[in-house]
Design a protein around this motif. Structure first.
Motif, short mmCIF file in Angstrom:
data_model
loop_
_atom_site.label_atom_id
_atom_site.label_comp_id
_atom_site.label_asym_id
_atom_site.label_seq_id
_atom_site.Cartn_x
_atom_site.Cartn_y
_atom_site.Cartn_z
N UNK A 86 0.78 -1.23 0.00
CA UNK A 86 0.00 0.00 0.00
C UNK A 86 0.81 1.28 0.00
N UNK A 87 2.14 1.16 -0.15
CA UNK A 87 3.00 2.34 -0.15
C UNK A 87 3.69 2.49 -1.50
N UNK A 88 3.99 3.75 -1.85
CA UNK A 88 4.67 4.02 -3.12
C UNK A 88 6.01 3.30 -3.16
N UNK A 89 6.32 2.72 -4.31
CA UNK A 89 7.58 2.00 -4.48
C UNK A 89 8.05 2.16 -5.92
N UNK A 90 9.30 2.53 -6.10
CA UNK A 90 9.83 2.79 -7.43
C UNK A 90 11.12 2.01 -7.65
N UNK A 91 11.12 1.21 -8.73
CA UNK A 91 12.32 0.48 -9.15
C UNK A 91 12.51 0.70 -10.64
N UNK A 92 13.75 0.58 -11.09
CA UNK A 92 14.05 0.64 -12.52
C UNK A 92 14.97 -0.53 -12.86
N UNK A 93 14.63 -1.24 -13.93
CA UNK A 93 15.36 -2.45 -14.30
C UNK A 93 15.91 -2.34 -15.71
N UNK A 94 17.16 -2.83 -15.89
CA UNK A 94 17.79 -2.89 -17.20
C UNK A 94 18.47 -4.25 -17.36
N UNK A 95 18.35 -4.82 -18.54
CA UNK A 95 18.95 -6.12 -18.80
C UNK A 95 20.44 -5.97 -19.07
N UNK A 96 21.24 -6.78 -18.39
CA UNK A 96 22.68 -6.83 -18.64
C UNK A 96 23.03 -7.95 -19.61
N UNK A 98 19.15 -3.50 -11.21
CA UNK A 98 17.97 -2.85 -10.67
C UNK A 98 18.40 -1.71 -9.77
N UNK A 99 17.80 -0.54 -9.99
CA UNK A 99 18.04 0.62 -9.14
C UNK A 99 16.72 0.95 -8.44
N UNK A 100 16.79 1.18 -7.14
CA UNK A 100 15.56 1.48 -6.40
C UNK A 100 15.64 2.88 -5.79
N UNK A 101 14.50 3.56 -5.83
CA UNK A 101 14.40 4.90 -5.24
C UNK A 101 13.72 4.85 -3.87
N UNK A 102 13.05 3.76 -3.58
CA UNK A 102 12.42 3.55 -2.28
C UNK A 102 12.94 2.24 -1.73
N UNK A 103 12.69 1.98 -0.46
CA UNK A 103 13.22 0.78 0.15
C UNK A 103 12.17 -0.01 0.90
N UNK A 104 11.11 -0.39 0.21
CA UNK A 104 10.06 -1.19 0.84
C UNK A 104 10.53 -2.63 1.05
N UNK A 105 9.93 -3.29 2.00
CA UNK A 105 10.30 -4.67 2.30
C UNK A 105 10.04 -5.56 1.08
N UNK A 106 11.06 -6.29 0.67
CA UNK A 106 10.98 -7.21 -0.48
C UNK A 106 10.59 -6.49 -1.76
N UNK A 107 10.93 -5.19 -1.87
CA UNK A 107 10.50 -4.40 -3.03
C UNK A 107 10.97 -5.00 -4.35
N UNK A 108 12.26 -5.28 -4.47
CA UNK A 108 12.78 -5.80 -5.73
C UNK A 108 12.17 -7.17 -6.04
N UNK A 109 12.06 -8.00 -5.05
CA UNK A 109 11.51 -9.34 -5.24
C UNK A 109 10.07 -9.27 -5.74
N UNK A 110 9.29 -8.39 -5.13
CA UNK A 110 7.89 -8.26 -5.54
C UNK A 110 7.78 -7.61 -6.91
N UNK A 111 8.59 -6.60 -7.17
CA UNK A 111 8.50 -5.90 -8.45
C UNK A 111 8.89 -6.81 -9.62
N UNK A 112 9.95 -7.58 -9.47
CA UNK A 112 10.35 -8.46 -10.56
C UNK A 112 9.35 -9.60 -10.75
N UNK A 113 8.78 -10.06 -9.67
CA UNK A 113 7.74 -11.08 -9.79
C UNK A 113 6.53 -10.52 -10.52
N UNK A 114 6.24 -9.22 -10.32
CA UNK A 114 5.09 -8.60 -11.00
C UNK A 114 5.30 -8.52 -12.51
N UNK A 115 6.56 -8.56 -12.96
CA UNK A 115 6.86 -8.58 -14.39
C UNK A 115 6.76 -9.99 -14.97
#
Length: 276
Positions: A182-192, A205-222
Motif C-alpha cells: 500500500x506504499x509508493x515503491x519505485x524500481x528501474x530495471x535494465x537487462x545486462x 535494478x536501481x531502487x528509489x524507495x526501500x520497501x520490504x521485499x520491493x525488488x523481489x515483488x516488483x520483478x515477480x510482477x513482471x
C-alpha cells in the motif's frame, strides 16, 4: 527445544545460576546462549541483551531467556570489511547472514559480527534481506547512525542491485512503480545479459524507495521472479540471486558525494548456479 524462560531472582546470584535453576539447562548451555544474545534484562527502563553469565544480580532482577537449539546451533557466514571510515564501515554481507538478530539470538547477524571484529559500538543504518547478499553500512556512533539513516529514509541514497531472474527479458530503464504493501515503491530495471539455454536473465535494478521485499515483488510482477526466491518464485536449491552492488549518497558526515562499490573479488554473482 524452543522455549522462553521468564525468571525473577529471589536472592543475589549470578545470571547463569538463576537461569540454570529455572530452566534445568546446564550452566555451559546458559553461558553459550547468553553469549549468542538470547538473554535479556532491563537497564534504565530499556530491554537489552545480557551476555555475561557471571554477572551478579540483585534480588528482584527479571531475566528472559529465549532458548532455541536450532537457532543457537547455527554458524554465521563470514562478513568481509570493504571500507572503514571510522564513523561508519562498509561490509559485504553474504547470503544467509541476518542484518540484525532477533530475541532468540544475534550471533548470526552482521551487526554482531562487526561488533566482535571492530570492538566498537555498532548501529544498524539499513537492512538487506537475510537471503540476499551485498553491501551494507554500519554506523559507529548515534549521530552518524541518525544522519546516515536519513539518507535511506529521505530517498537521497541511490541503491544498485544485480538480480538473476527466471525467463528471458530485454528491458532498458524500465520503470516499475507497483505499490508495495500500500506504499509508493519505485524500481528501474535494465537487462545486462540473457541466457537462452538456462532461460534466465541478469538485470541491474536501481531502487528509489526501500520497501520490504520491493525488488523481489516488483520483478515477480513482471513475470520474472528472482532465481532462488522461495517466497515469490519457484522453490530452488540455490540461494536468492540478488546482490547489492553499489550505494551512492551525499554523505552527511563528510559533506561529499560518495560512491561505494562492491569489489570485484566479492562479486558472488560469478558463482551463482542456474536454477534446478
Amino acid at each position: 527445544m524452543r522455549k522462553k524462560f521468564d525468571v525473577t531472582t529471589e536472592q543475589t546470584e549470578t545470571a547463569s545460576e538463576a537461569l540454570s535453576q529455572a530452566s534445568g539447562l546446564s550452566r555451559q548451555r546458559i553461558k553459550d546462549a547468553m553469549n549468542k544474545g538470547a538473554c535479556w534484562w532491563t537497564v534504565k527502563g530499556k530491554q537489552v541483551r545480557l551476555r555475561r553469565a557471571t554477572k551478579e544480580l540483585k534480588a528482584g532482577t527479571r531475566l528472559q531467556l529465549y532458548y532455541d537449539e536450532s537457532v543457537l546451533g547455527r554458524k554465521p557466514e563470514a562478513a568481509t570489511l570493504v571500507a572503514d571510515n571510522h564513523r561508519y564501515s562498509v561490509w559485504f554481507k553474504p547470503h544467509g547472514l541476518l542484518a540484525q538478530g532477533s530475541q532468540w539470538g544475534d550471533h548470526c547477524s552482521l551487526l554482531r559480527w562487526v561488533e566482535l571484529e571492530l570492538k566498537r559500538p555498532c548501529f544498524l543504518v539499513h537492512r538487506l534481506d537475510a537471503d540476499a547478499a551485498g553491501l551494507m553500512l554500519i554506523a559507529h556512533d548515534p549521530k552518524a547512525a541518525g544522519a546516515l539513516s536519513q539518507c535511506f529514509a529521505g530517498r537521497t541514497m541511490t541503491k544498485h542491485y544485480l538480480a538473476k531472474v527466471t525467463g528471458v527479458i530485454d528491458v532498458q530503464d524500465q520503470l516499475i512503480d507497483t505499490p508495495v504493501d500500500g506504499k509508493a515503491a519505485i524500481s528501474r530495471a535494465s537487462t545486462r545479459s540473457t541466457d537462452d539455454n538456462a532461460a534466465t536473465s541478469l538485470l541491474q535494478v536501481t531502487i528509489e524507495t526501500g520497501r520490504k521485499h520491493q525488488i523481489r515483488k516488483h520483478l515477480e510482477s513482471l513475470g520474472h521472479p528472482i532465481v532462488g526466491d522461495r517466497l515469490y518464485g519457484k522453490p530452488a536449491r540455490v540461494p536468492l540471486q540478488l546482490l547489492a552492488i553499489s550505494l551512492e549518497l551525499d554523505c552527511p558526515l563528510s559533506r561529499q558525494r560518495v560512491k561505494l562499490e562492491l569489489p570485484e573479488a566479492l562479486n558472488s554473482i560469478v558463482s551463482w548456479p542456474n536454477p534446478q
